[in-house]
Design a protein around this motif. Sequence first.
Motif, PDB file in Angstrom:
ATOM      1  N   THR A   1      11.451  61.151  -4.934  1.00 37.88           N
ATOM      2  CA  THR A   1      12.168  60.495  -5.939  1.00 37.88           C
ATOM      3  C   THR A   1      11.239  59.524  -6.657  1.00 37.88           C
ATOM      4  OG1 THR A   1      14.108  59.159  -6.614  1.00 37.88           O
ATOM      5  CG2 THR A   1      13.516  59.025  -4.578  1.00 37.88           C
ATOM      6  N   THR A   2      11.422  58.981  -8.043  1.00 36.77           N
ATOM      7  CA  THR A   2      10.492  58.040  -8.595  1.00 36.77           C
ATOM      8  C   THR A   2      11.238  57.004  -8.834  1.00 36.77           C
ATOM      9  OG1 THR A   2      10.885  59.354 -10.884  1.00 36.77           O
ATOM     10  CG2 THR A   2       9.061  59.772  -9.435  1.00 36.77           C
ATOM     11  N   SER A   3      12.443  56.686  -7.974  1.00 33.87           N
ATOM     12  CA  SER A   3      13.046  55.351  -8.315  1.00 33.87           C
ATOM     13  C   SER A   3      13.558  54.833  -6.709  1.00 33.87           C
ATOM     14  CB  SER A   3      14.587  55.599  -9.046  1.00 33.87           C
ATOM     15  OG  SER A   3      15.386  56.740  -8.670  1.00 33.87           O
ATOM     16  N   ILE A   4      13.802  53.667  -6.657  1.00 41.25           N
ATOM     17  CA  ILE A   4      14.480  53.263  -5.363  1.00 41.25           C
ATOM     18  C   ILE A   4      15.506  54.299  -4.830  1.00 41.25           C
ATOM     19  CG2 ILE A   4      15.206  51.467  -3.725  1.00 41.25           C
ATOM     20  CD1 ILE A   4      12.413  51.264  -4.733  1.00 41.25           C
ATOM     21  N   PRO A   5      15.431  54.874  -3.632  1.00 36.79           N
ATOM     22  CA  PRO A   5      16.712  55.655  -3.209  1.00 36.79           C
ATOM     23  C   PRO A   5      17.803  54.868  -3.127  1.00 36.79           C
ATOM     24  CG  PRO A   5      14.504  55.933  -1.762  1.00 36.79           C
ATOM     25  CD  PRO A   5      14.257  54.648  -2.785  1.00 36.79           C
ATOM     26  N   LYS A   6      18.889  55.721  -3.670  1.00 44.65           N
ATOM     27  CA  LYS A   6      20.028  55.360  -3.762  1.00 44.65           C
ATOM     28  C   LYS A   6      20.953  54.426  -2.604  1.00 44.65           C
ATOM     29  CE  LYS A   6      20.426  56.951  -7.860  1.00 44.65           C
ATOM     30  NZ  LYS A   6      18.995  57.296  -8.061  1.00 44.65           N
ATOM     31  N   CYS A   7      20.440  54.600  -1.455  1.00 44.97           N
ATOM     32  CA  CYS A   7      21.216  54.055  -0.556  1.00 44.97           C
ATOM     33  C   CYS A   7      20.185  53.265   0.351  1.00 44.97           C
ATOM     34  CB  CYS A   7      21.890  54.786   0.701  1.00 44.97           C
ATOM     35  SG  CYS A   7      20.910  56.232   1.272  1.00 44.97           S
ATOM     36  N   TYR A   8      19.425  52.750  -0.357  1.00 44.96           N
ATOM     37  CA  TYR A   8      18.581  51.684   0.085  1.00 44.96           C
ATOM     38  C   TYR A   8      18.225  50.568  -1.013  1.00 44.96           C
ATOM     39  CZ  TYR A   8      16.775  54.858   3.560  1.00 44.96           C
ATOM     40  OH  TYR A   8      16.628  55.978   4.543  1.00 44.96           O
ATOM     41  N   LYS A   9      17.607  49.488  -0.584  1.00 43.85           N
ATOM     42  CA  LYS A   9      17.341  48.147  -1.517  1.00 43.85           C
ATOM     43  C   LYS A   9      15.770  47.887  -0.980  1.00 43.85           C
ATOM     44  CE  LYS A   9      18.802  44.625   1.831  1.00 43.85           C
ATOM     45  NZ  LYS A   9      19.681  43.492   2.237  1.00 43.85           N
ATOM     46  N   ALA A  10      15.205  47.733  -1.950  1.00 43.91           N
ATOM     47  CA  ALA A  10      13.739  47.402  -1.990  1.00 43.91           C
ATOM     48  C   ALA A  10      13.745  45.746  -1.866  1.00 43.91           C
ATOM     49  CB  ALA A  10      12.925  47.713  -3.115  1.00 43.91           C
ATOM     50  N   VAL A  11      13.165  45.638  -0.511  1.00 42.29           N
ATOM     51  CA  VAL A  11      12.667  44.101  -0.244  1.00 42.29           C
ATOM     52  C   VAL A  11      11.385  43.675  -0.986  1.00 42.29           C
ATOM     53  CG1 VAL A  11      12.386  42.367   1.322  1.00 42.29           C
ATOM     54  CG2 VAL A  11      14.061  44.351   1.645  1.00 42.29           C
ATOM     55  N   ILE A  12      10.478  44.374  -0.672  1.00 38.53           N
ATOM     56  CA  ILE A  12       9.109  44.264  -1.438  1.00 38.53           C
ATOM     57  C   ILE A  12       8.416  45.612  -1.934  1.00 38.53           C
ATOM     58  CG2 ILE A  12       6.552  43.262  -0.988  1.00 38.53           C
ATOM     59  CD1 ILE A  12       7.681  41.948   1.377  1.00 38.53           C
ATOM     60  N   ILE A  13       7.791  45.525  -2.998  1.00 34.88           N
ATOM     61  CA  ILE A  13       7.195  46.612  -3.586  1.00 34.88           C
ATOM     62  C   ILE A  13       5.795  46.363  -3.457  1.00 34.88           C
ATOM     63  CG2 ILE A  13       6.420  48.076  -5.637  1.00 34.88           C
ATOM     64  CD1 ILE A  13       9.266  47.714  -6.633  1.00 34.88           C
ATOM     65  N   HIS A  14       4.942  47.020  -2.334  1.00 35.04           N
ATOM     66  CA  HIS A  14       3.554  46.620  -2.224  1.00 35.04           C
ATOM     67  C   HIS A  14       2.681  47.369  -3.307  1.00 35.04           C
ATOM     68  CE1 HIS A  14       4.715  45.136   1.871  1.00 35.04           C
ATOM     69  NE2 HIS A  14       5.626  46.224   1.936  1.00 35.04           N
ATOM     70  N   GLY A  15       2.820  48.332  -3.813  1.00 35.45           N
ATOM     71  CA  GLY A  15       1.677  49.000  -4.619  1.00 35.45           C
ATOM     72  C   GLY A  15       1.515  50.223  -4.330  1.00 35.45           C
ATOM     73  N   PHE A  16       0.306  50.448  -4.858  1.00 38.44           N
ATOM     74  CA  PHE A  16      -0.437  52.046  -4.988  1.00 38.44           C
ATOM     75  C   PHE A  16      -1.035  52.448  -3.819  1.00 38.44           C
ATOM     76  CE2 PHE A  16      -3.836  54.754  -6.525  1.00 38.44           C
ATOM     77  CZ  PHE A  16      -2.941  55.882  -7.154  1.00 38.44           C
ATOM     78  N   VAL A  17      -0.629  53.637  -3.200  1.00 39.36           N
ATOM     79  CA  VAL A  17      -1.503  54.095  -2.195  1.00 39.36           C
ATOM     80  C   VAL A  17      -1.865  55.676  -2.218  1.00 39.36           C
ATOM     81  CG1 VAL A  17      -0.589  52.993  -0.115  1.00 39.36           C
ATOM     82  CG2 VAL A  17       0.789  54.811  -1.299  1.00 39.36           C
ATOM     83  N   GLU A  18      -3.241  55.899  -2.001  1.00 36.49           N
ATOM     84  CA  GLU A  18      -3.522  57.336  -2.342  1.00 36.49           C
ATOM     85  C   GLU A  18      -4.610  57.592  -1.105  1.00 36.49           C
ATOM     86  OE1 GLU A  18      -7.086  57.846  -2.440  1.00 36.49           O
ATOM     87  OE2 GLU A  18      -7.647  55.748  -2.168  1.00 36.49           O
ATOM     88  N   GLU A  19      -4.611  58.957  -1.252  1.00 33.40           N
ATOM     89  CA  GLU A  19      -5.481  59.725  -0.085  1.00 33.40           C
ATOM     90  C   GLU A  19      -6.037  61.034  -0.573  1.00 33.40           C
ATOM     91  OE1 GLU A  19      -7.792  59.717   2.269  1.00 33.40           O
ATOM     92  OE2 GLU A  19      -6.448  58.157   3.198  1.00 33.40           O
TER      93      GLU A  19
END
Length: 1016
Positions: free
Chosen positions: A149-167
């Motif tokens: 999902t491209t939004s914060i999941p419904k039963c969670y809260k985001a304390v910190i958004i750290h940023g981009f990860v790739e591999e």
Amino acid sequence: MPGKLKVKIVAGRHLPVMDRASDLTDAFVEVKFGNTTFKTDVYPKSLNPQWNSEWFKFEVDDEDLQDEPLQITVLDHDTYSANDAIGKVYIDIDPLLYSEAATVISGWFPIYDTIHGIRGEINVVVKVDLFNDLNRFRQSSCGVKFFCTTSIPKCYKAVIIHGFVEELVVNEDPEYQWIDRIRTPRASNEARQRLISLMSGELQRKIGLKVLEMRGNAVVGYLQCFDLEGESGLVVRAIGTACTLDKLSNTSAFLPTCNSPSKDMKEIPFNEDPNPNPHSSGPSTPLKNQIYSFSPSKSYSRQSSSSDTDLSLTPKTGMGSGSAGKEGGPLKALLRQQTQTALEQREFPFFTLTAFPSGFLLHVGGVVSARSVKLLDRIHNPDDPETRDAWWAEIRQEIKSHAKALGCHAVVGYSESTSICEEVCILSASGTAAVLNPRFLQDGTTEVCLEQRLEETSPLGCGFCHIPYDELNMPFPAHLTYCCNCRKQKVPDVLFTTIDLPVDALVVGKGCLIQARLCRLKKKAQAEANATSISNLLPFMEYEVHTQLMNKLKLKGMNALFGLRIQITVGETMLMGLASATGVYLTALPSPGGIQIAGKTPNDATYEQHISHMQKKINDTIAKNKELYEINPPEAPEEIIGSPIPEPRRTRVLRSQSESSDEITELDLSHGKKDAFVLEIDDTDAMEDVHSLLTDVPPPSGFYSCNTEIMPGINNWTSDIQMFTSVRVSRLNNVTLTNQTLNKTFNDLCENLLKSLYFKLRSMIPCCLCHVNFTVALPEDELIQVTVTAVAITFDKHQALQAAKTPAEKTLQRASTDNEEQLQFPMELSSDPHAPQQFSPAKEDLENASSHTAVQRAISFDKPSPLTEGQSRRSGASGMSSTVPVVKMTPLSFIAGAKITKYLGIINMFFIRETTSLREEGGVSGFLHAFIAEVFAMVRAHVAALGGNAVVSYIMKQCVFMENPNKNQAQCLINVSGDAVIFIRESELEGAANQLSTNGSQPTNSKDAISYNMKK
């Protein structure tokens, strides 16, 4: 030894007949994990064997648990010859490694064979016992959650958004590694499936390690794709947004407070918007309550050198424009500098999220995109990922520089894609340049107070539209006016973005799906010459796609695009472009002017009359569209009308190469004068463009469509949803290949596909097709393949009238009034999970497929598969329970009228299907339809085995189809993903609450018991 994997093989059912003499099967099972294999006893002469094996135990490292899938192979025992393979099951162990996820995987799994499809089912129980591991140097990332999902999941809260990860990980493709190219289809396909499963596990583990290094615990907006590079290799790559998430308890609530953040990362509750948007939809409103802050930690990413090839094309396309300039003066500059400092510590300040809480986006600058043409034969070592890393690093650096040119420090709604044809690869990346709210910085105490003062000058609903770049040094020519809401800051005349509509955006009327379609022929060439010709074509295609979007947006009477997705697909003899977006009317932006046609030909009475006729048709179309989509902009409030309008700076109007483009004009909003968008008619191609513009027919009455999660302007959704996947393959036989005929063929293909969907879904009116996702591919010369996935959701025009009816009553009422014989695809009208379900291709599709016409199509609706439903009713022979849970599937991140209570893990599956009897299976249509139905069945089975009852954010990321009609052969590769969840209907929650309040004890029925346990 950090873990022990235990597997038990219980039973099988409805296996195929493998012994023709007895019409039975002597089945046994091989259970393999890593290099260890166990076998069950042979169960003789039965199609429903009961093995009831002992527990097979594997002692493994948690690194292996993440990388390796559990492989279960069902075979038929032969005494005098080699054992015959019936099929395989791959089970991903990763969902069992979360601390709060399922503790056991148990259920019926379809036994899948890449040649024959599903061949019965097997009942398996899987458990994992993990031990504490205090090794700091371990290579596993157990416990990191992944969400599609491209939004914060419904039963969670985001304390910190750290940023981009790739591999990305690379390996040799088994399809091209057989000795002397002697290929056995089953062995080749199974080797490919197993390798991609291994690579997917390794990829997730490596991204999880990066998240742990950033001190996060989850990846949101996880997008994984695979690139089939032929002999150059097989690449599996993924991107996502690292976050620190906290689980919300059922009793917790966000209290509106103004506590300042401190250096020990205290959470900053975001206040509820006191003036919610009346046009915003219900399911998206919980996003307002999420908690965000930024982590200053540096993104963990490889540093790569520049590419080893100079064949790189990255057109600088800062498409669209949008957000605020000098509001707040020095205060604004200070805030932006603080935010920018925090974000610049990362290599790439990108976010794959597309939906955010109110106030998270301060300003939006517009779409930034970059493309690059690369030669795969320039890769010296196919197993070395560094070359491809360097390619993507180039693209990302360019995206970052485009965002900076727009005065923005971050890119949201970011995505990456590739298109490969032989040795040429086009790399694409796009996102939306944005300025993010400084309030969400984790350190410092001054930002909150400053931001409160700032928000007094930036009212909710229009602030994100204010331009972020300097008006005096704009990166591209744009027509700026003062905001129609606040009259304080400048806004552009049109806004393009790749994100969903912000929850606090003020819109008028409803939105609609807008598409730009384009084909361009190219000469067949090899290697460098081919790459050069593609590079020369790309900038012109980008420009024409952008022009089409602008024209269609004006024709709809709208002024903004959301969810923009542009695909450029390369084939042997052509390039195709497909852009999809949702058009809306934002009240903050000026009302779009009309479209004015101007001709350059000498004065000719007939020609002038024709131009006048076309102009009248365009004006009538705009008027009809405004009425259809209810676009009636409200008058400005009295306090704004009475206030003095700041002196506007004289700006140049952007025109399409018109003779009057040198004139300098200005808009006077107080008198409602609007400039027309000028279309220059200087040749026959331009006239064809105008004709195609007018042939873009709107959907039938009662239907709406959009490619975002929610249709703007509709908020009374019902729980009646229907997901579907449709594939059409068109062969360009006997077609004179010119750009015009190609464009017409492609346009007709997409339009007819939409029309067929409207026809087959007509029983759901009033209805909206949401999250419409088109994918175009050119698998072979003169072959066009279009795949579309979407979900149809009904909405209630008379909600008050229908409120008294229960969902069951409404379903029965619809079933009694509809004539099912009219439906080519009978909808799931019965609420009884054991009612017979029909699931077959349309009659006309099968007829067309058997005669092998130019267009082959297959459509699969989200319905319980005939296999699982039919077998559940006949499973008495196996002695197992006949109850099969119905698993909902939707591309949306929510389920209307329900609450998601638990996320069980990511579903990421790859399937290959091959046939040497294409005509006997119903042609392309029958083959594709059967394969997609099997994919649905297998996804459902894996979700049910985890204890889930739905898949949200479901997406078919790749559907690669190859056909050889002369040899009666075809092959298809499909990659799907989604989030397995448990949801509870709101009506069930209310019923359980009422029963608890009256009885004061535990509920009596099973559904209420589920609700009761969830509440506890």
